[in-house]
Design a protein around this motif. Structure first.
Motif, PDB file in Angstrom:
ATOM      1  N   LYS A 110      -6.190   4.776  -5.018  1.00 21.75           N
ATOM      2  CA  LYS A 110      -6.536   4.958  -3.602  1.00 21.75           C
ATOM      3  C   LYS A 110      -7.872   4.276  -3.267  1.00 21.75           C
ATOM      4  CE  LYS A 110      -3.496   7.059  -1.071  1.00 21.75           C
ATOM      5  NZ  LYS A 110      -3.008   6.404   0.172  1.00 21.75           N
ATOM      6  N   LEU A 111      -8.816   4.345  -4.160  1.00 23.28           N
ATOM      7  CA  LEU A 111     -10.098   3.670  -3.923  1.00 23.28           C
ATOM      8  C   LEU A 111      -9.895   2.155  -3.874  1.00 23.28           C
ATOM      9  CD1 LEU A 111     -12.612   5.702  -6.155  1.00 23.28           C
ATOM     10  CD2 LEU A 111     -12.000   6.054  -3.759  1.00 23.28           C
ATOM     11  N   LYS A 112      -9.026   1.653  -4.723  1.00 28.78           N
ATOM     12  CA  LYS A 112      -8.734   0.219  -4.702  1.00 28.78           C
ATOM     13  C   LYS A 112      -8.053  -0.177  -3.384  1.00 28.78           C
ATOM     14  CE  LYS A 112     -10.190  -1.458  -8.621  1.00 28.78           C
ATOM     15  NZ  LYS A 112     -11.123  -2.627  -8.692  1.00 28.78           N
ATOM     16  N   GLN A 113      -7.230   0.703  -2.862  1.00 27.19           N
ATOM     17  CA  GLN A 113      -6.568   0.430  -1.578  1.00 27.19           C
ATOM     18  C   GLN A 113      -7.586   0.317  -0.454  1.00 27.19           C
ATOM     19  OE1 GLN A 113      -3.488   3.243  -0.449  1.00 27.19           O
ATOM     20  NE2 GLN A 113      -3.628   2.687   1.717  1.00 27.19           N
ATOM     21  N   PHE A 137      -2.082  -4.696   0.877  1.00 25.29           N
ATOM     22  CA  PHE A 137      -1.767  -4.447  -0.521  1.00 25.29           C
ATOM     23  C   PHE A 137      -2.923  -3.818  -1.286  1.00 25.29           C
ATOM     24  CE2 PHE A 137      -3.317  -8.798  -0.081  1.00 25.29           C
ATOM     25  CZ  PHE A 137      -4.339  -8.838  -1.033  1.00 25.29           C
ATOM     26  N   THR A 138      -2.567  -3.251  -2.431  1.00 20.49           N
ATOM     27  CA  THR A 138      -3.521  -2.723  -3.397  1.00 20.49           C
ATOM     28  C   THR A 138      -3.481  -3.631  -4.616  1.00 20.49           C
ATOM     29  OG1 THR A 138      -3.186  -0.440  -2.661  1.00 20.49           O
ATOM     30  CG2 THR A 138      -4.111  -0.743  -4.864  1.00 20.49           C
ATOM     31  N   ASN A 161       0.784  -1.237   0.000  1.00 20.79           N
ATOM     32  CA  ASN A 161       0.000   0.000   0.000  1.00 20.79           C
ATOM     33  C   ASN A 161       0.816   1.287   0.000  1.00 20.79           C
ATOM     34  OD1 ASN A 161      -2.506  -1.205  -0.124  1.00 20.79           O
ATOM     35  ND2 ASN A 161      -2.808  -1.242   2.101  1.00 20.79           N
ATOM     36  N   SER A 162       1.987   1.263   0.602  1.00 22.03           N
ATOM     37  CA  SER A 162       2.752   2.502   0.730  1.00 22.03           C
ATOM     38  C   SER A 162       3.211   3.059  -0.620  1.00 22.03           C
ATOM     39  CB  SER A 162       3.959   2.304   1.647  1.00 22.03           C
ATOM     40  OG  SER A 162       4.785   1.259   1.198  1.00 22.03           O
ATOM     41  N   LEU A 194       6.718  -5.062  -3.879  1.00 18.56           N
ATOM     42  CA  LEU A 194       6.097  -5.929  -4.877  1.00 18.56           C
ATOM     43  C   LEU A 194       6.056  -7.394  -4.469  1.00 18.56           C
ATOM     44  CD1 LEU A 194       7.754  -4.387  -8.068  1.00 18.56           C
ATOM     45  CD2 LEU A 194       5.429  -4.035  -7.275  1.00 18.56           C
ATOM     46  N   ASN A 195       6.594  -7.718  -3.285  1.00 16.50           N
ATOM     47  CA  ASN A 195       6.671  -9.115  -2.854  1.00 16.50           C
ATOM     48  C   ASN A 195       6.430  -9.232  -1.345  1.00 16.50           C
ATOM     49  OD1 ASN A 195       8.138 -10.356  -5.445  1.00 16.50           O
ATOM     50  ND2 ASN A 195       9.198  -8.476  -4.881  1.00 16.50           N
TER      51      ASN A 195
END
Length: 254
Positions: free
Chosen positions: A145-148, A123-124, A9-10, A117-118
């Motif tokens: 951001k909405l997906k997050q 996560f998003t 997410n970051s 990435l791993n």
């Protein structure tokens, strides 16, 4: 095949300053193929990367120039942490080799970046094809951001942080943000999220807008597994294969 982009997410807290929509599509297309690869160097053919990013221009020279511009801007993306006693920053990628003769591009990941990435818990995740179909870079930033925050269907952000994330010009007043960014983004993203709306929240003192809140529901998509009709069996995806092999290795260590 519709690729899935998945990252810690970051990464959403990094401002993609001055990236245009094409460059954002190229960046996240690269990310879609780097997940589960750790610091392994990866090679793309021009055609593969064009197909992933839904890239329209066909000229090799034009494509190479766009790749070069994308990487130049990627060099300006830094990730790190800051405390009173220490400031740590690093670039996300360490190698970008564009070859016109072989029509390939080789990309290397900074080992400090691999956790994005791993092996992450928060996560998003989104479909690459859906992301590349979005036209506005502002809409793409809001979309991520909405997906997050899709588990809650609620995302709230201070107006200052919103300006930073979207790299909104300093000259924009709230009226401009409302008319040129928010209203247009809602129109573009509404087909992807049910009941999408936003609300401007004023500070307790005065009439100044302090925060923007988004409410939405993600439209559910039906998962249809790939099937091999010749051998009469489901086709295992790369992600499923990686997960199975990793579980097997962990069990062997016990």
């Amino acid at each position: 095949m519709n690729e899935i982009v998945k990252y810690e997410n970051s990464l959403n807290d990094i401002s993609f300053r001055k990236f245009n929509p094409n460059e954002l599509d190229l960046f996240f297309s690269i990310c879609s193929k780097l997940k589960d690869r750790y610091t392994e160097e990866i090679e793309f053919s021009f055609e593969q990367l064009k197909d992933l990013s839904n890239y329209s221009p066909t000229s090799v020279k034009r494509f190479m120039n766009d790749l070069d511009k994308t990487y130049t801007k990627m060099l300006g993306l830094t990730y790190g942490e800051r405390t009173e006693r220490r400031i740590k920053r690093f670039v996300l990628f360490t190698k970008f080799d564009i070859n016109a003769d072989t029509q390939t591009v080789k990309i290397g990941v900074n080992k400090e970046f691999e956790f994005l990435l791993n092996d992450f818990e928060m996560f998003t995740k989104f479909e690459l094809r859906e992301f590349t179909a979005i036209n506005s870079s502002y809409s793409k930033a809001i979309y991520r951001k909405l997906k997050q925050f899709k588990p809650t269907g609620f995302y709230t952000v201070s107006i200052e942080e919103f300006k930073r994330l979207l790299d909104i010009p300093e000259s924009y007043r709230m009226y401009d943000i409302d008319r040129r960014i928010l209203q247009k983004s809602m129109k573009e993203l509404s087909p992807l999220f049910k009941s999408l709306s936003y609300k401007k929240e004023k500070s307790q003192k005065g009439n100044k807008i302090e925060r923007i809140s988004f409410r939405f529901e993600e439209k559910k998509q039906v998962h249809v597994p790939l099937y091999d009709w010749v051998n009469d069996e489901e086709i295992e995806t790369h992600a499923e294969r990686y997960k199975r092999e990793k579980t097997k290795q962990e069990q062997m260590k016990k």
